[in-house]
Design a protein around this motif. Sequence first.
Motif, PDB file in Angstrom:
ATOM      1  N   TYR A  72       0.834  -1.205   0.000  1.00 49.94           N
ATOM      2  CA  TYR A  72       0.000   0.000   0.000  1.00 49.94           C
ATOM      3  C   TYR A  72       0.869   1.256   0.000  1.00 49.94           C
ATOM      4  CZ  TYR A  72      -3.353   3.526   1.363  1.00 49.94           C
ATOM      5  OH  TYR A  72      -4.115   4.655   1.405  1.00 49.94           O
ATOM      6  N   VAL A  73       1.894   1.264   0.838  1.00 53.49           N
ATOM      7  CA  VAL A  73       2.782   2.430   0.927  1.00 53.49           C
ATOM      8  C   VAL A  73       3.489   2.646  -0.412  1.00 53.49           C
ATOM      9  CG1 VAL A  73       4.880   3.315   2.023  1.00 53.49           C
ATOM     10  CG2 VAL A  73       3.075   2.304   3.420  1.00 53.49           C
ATOM     11  N   VAL A  74       3.945   1.583  -1.041  1.00 55.05           N
ATOM     12  CA  VAL A  74       4.621   1.701  -2.329  1.00 55.05           C
ATOM     13  C   VAL A  74       3.666   2.250  -3.386  1.00 55.05           C
ATOM     14  CG1 VAL A  74       5.658   0.369  -4.226  1.00 55.05           C
ATOM     15  CG2 VAL A  74       6.360  -0.055  -1.865  1.00 55.05           C
ATOM     16  N   ARG A  75       2.432   1.737  -3.412  1.00 52.55           N
ATOM     17  CA  ARG A  75       1.457   2.240  -4.387  1.00 52.55           C
ATOM     18  C   ARG A  75       1.113   3.693  -4.134  1.00 52.55           C
ATOM     19  NH1 ARG A  75      -3.561  -0.059  -4.210  1.00 52.55           N
ATOM     20  NH2 ARG A  75      -3.152  -0.903  -2.157  1.00 52.55           N
ATOM     21  N   ALA A  76       0.983   4.084  -2.864  1.00 48.59           N
ATOM     22  CA  ALA A  76       0.660   5.472  -2.537  1.00 48.59           C
ATOM     23  C   ALA A  76       1.820   6.397  -2.898  1.00 48.59           C
ATOM     24  CB  ALA A  76       0.318   5.596  -1.059  1.00 48.59           C
TER      25      ALA A  76
ATOM     26  N   TYR B 238      -7.366   6.337  -7.410  1.00 48.47           N
ATOM     27  CA  TYR B 238      -7.734   7.746  -7.442  1.00 48.47           C
ATOM     28  C   TYR B 238      -6.837   8.528  -8.404  1.00 48.47           C
ATOM     29  CZ  TYR B 238      -8.016  12.629  -6.114  1.00 48.47           C
ATOM     30  OH  TYR B 238      -8.124  13.984  -6.157  1.00 48.47           O
ATOM     31  N   TYR B 239      -5.543   8.331  -8.293  1.00 53.20           N
ATOM     32  CA  TYR B 239      -4.623   9.062  -9.153  1.00 53.20           C
ATOM     33  C   TYR B 239      -4.812   8.680 -10.615  1.00 53.20           C
ATOM     34  CZ  TYR B 239      -2.247  10.569  -4.938  1.00 53.20           C
ATOM     35  OH  TYR B 239      -1.955  11.128  -3.731  1.00 53.20           O
ATOM     36  N   GLN B 240      -5.067   7.411 -10.879  1.00 55.60           N
ATOM     37  CA  GLN B 240      -5.275   6.966 -12.256  1.00 55.60           C
ATOM     38  C   GLN B 240      -6.551   7.569 -12.826  1.00 55.60           C
ATOM     39  OE1 GLN B 240      -3.028   5.138 -14.019  1.00 55.60           O
ATOM     40  NE2 GLN B 240      -4.313   5.701 -15.739  1.00 55.60           N
ATOM     41  N   GLN B 241      -7.628   7.599 -12.016  1.00 52.08           N
ATOM     42  CA  GLN B 241      -8.876   8.196 -12.476  1.00 52.08           C
ATOM     43  C   GLN B 241      -8.711   9.688 -12.728  1.00 52.08           C
ATOM     44  OE1 GLN B 241     -11.584   7.121  -9.342  1.00 52.08           O
ATOM     45  NE2 GLN B 241     -12.188   5.221 -10.340  1.00 52.08           N
ATOM     46  N   LEU B 242      -7.991  10.377 -11.853  1.00 49.55           N
ATOM     47  CA  LEU B 242      -7.755  11.803 -12.022  1.00 49.55           C
ATOM     48  C   LEU B 242      -6.961  12.072 -13.291  1.00 49.55           C
ATOM     49  CD1 LEU B 242      -8.098  14.610 -10.771  1.00 49.55           C
ATOM     50  CD2 LEU B 242      -5.962  14.218  -9.529  1.00 49.55           C
ATOM     51  N   GLU B 243      -5.948  11.279 -13.541  1.00 50.77           N
ATOM     52  CA  GLU B 243      -5.142  11.430 -14.752  1.00 50.77           C
ATOM     53  C   GLU B 243      -5.978  11.173 -16.005  1.00 50.77           C
ATOM     54  OE1 GLU B 243      -1.586   8.829 -16.531  1.00 50.77           O
ATOM     55  OE2 GLU B 243      -1.102   9.773 -14.602  1.00 50.77           O
ATOM     56  N   ASP B 244      -6.799  10.126 -15.995  1.00 50.32           N
ATOM     57  CA  ASP B 244      -7.661   9.820 -17.142  1.00 50.32           C
ATOM     58  C   ASP B 244      -8.653  10.952 -17.396  1.00 50.32           C
ATOM     59  OD1 ASP B 244      -6.332   7.436 -17.369  1.00 50.32           O
ATOM     60  OD2 ASP B 244      -7.941   6.227 -16.463  1.00 50.32           O
ATOM     61  N   TYR B 245      -9.202  11.517 -16.306  1.00 46.55           N
ATOM     62  CA  TYR B 245     -10.167  12.610 -16.437  1.00 46.55           C
ATOM     63  C   TYR B 245      -9.508  13.841 -17.049  1.00 46.55           C
ATOM     64  CZ  TYR B 245     -13.239  16.436 -15.137  1.00 46.55           C
ATOM     65  OH  TYR B 245     -14.024  17.549 -15.161  1.00 46.55           O
ATOM     66  N   GLU B 246      -8.335  14.215 -16.541  1.00 38.43           N
ATOM     67  CA  GLU B 246      -7.640  15.382 -17.066  1.00 38.43           C
ATOM     68  C   GLU B 246      -7.300  15.203 -18.547  1.00 38.43           C
ATOM     69  OE1 GLU B 246      -4.334  15.750 -14.425  1.00 38.43           O
ATOM     70  OE2 GLU B 246      -5.495  16.856 -12.917  1.00 38.43           O
TER      71      GLU B 246
END
Length: 108
Positions: free
Chosen positions: A53-57, A64-72
């Motif tokens: 989890y720490v490595v992924r964060a 969340y970050y992937q969805q935000l990047e896709d949205y942008e």
Amino acid sequence: MRRIDVIGIGIGVFAAGGLLYLVFAWAGLDGLSAGIWSQVVFVAGLLGWTATYVVRAASKKMTYYQQLEDYEEAVLQKRLEEMSPDELAALQAEVEKERLEEAQAGDK
């Protein structure tokens, strides 16, 4: 995650702990040692899960970050599609001008 999923996972972990205890007891360990070793296995698993989890964060590989990047990216793509050819040409000229300025600043 739904509440019933969390309850199911909790019951599954509890059952796995009991099963692990029984496996250690069946392998010949006394009750105390079997309990200690089953706890060791679960703590090691918990620490390993926490480390992933720490490595992924830290690397921003979370949903969340992937969805935000896709949205942008989708918003920018839609804005580009809505631009007229003249606006696109002006934008491209502006980008080229900035690239040249950065290249000249890097050469100094």
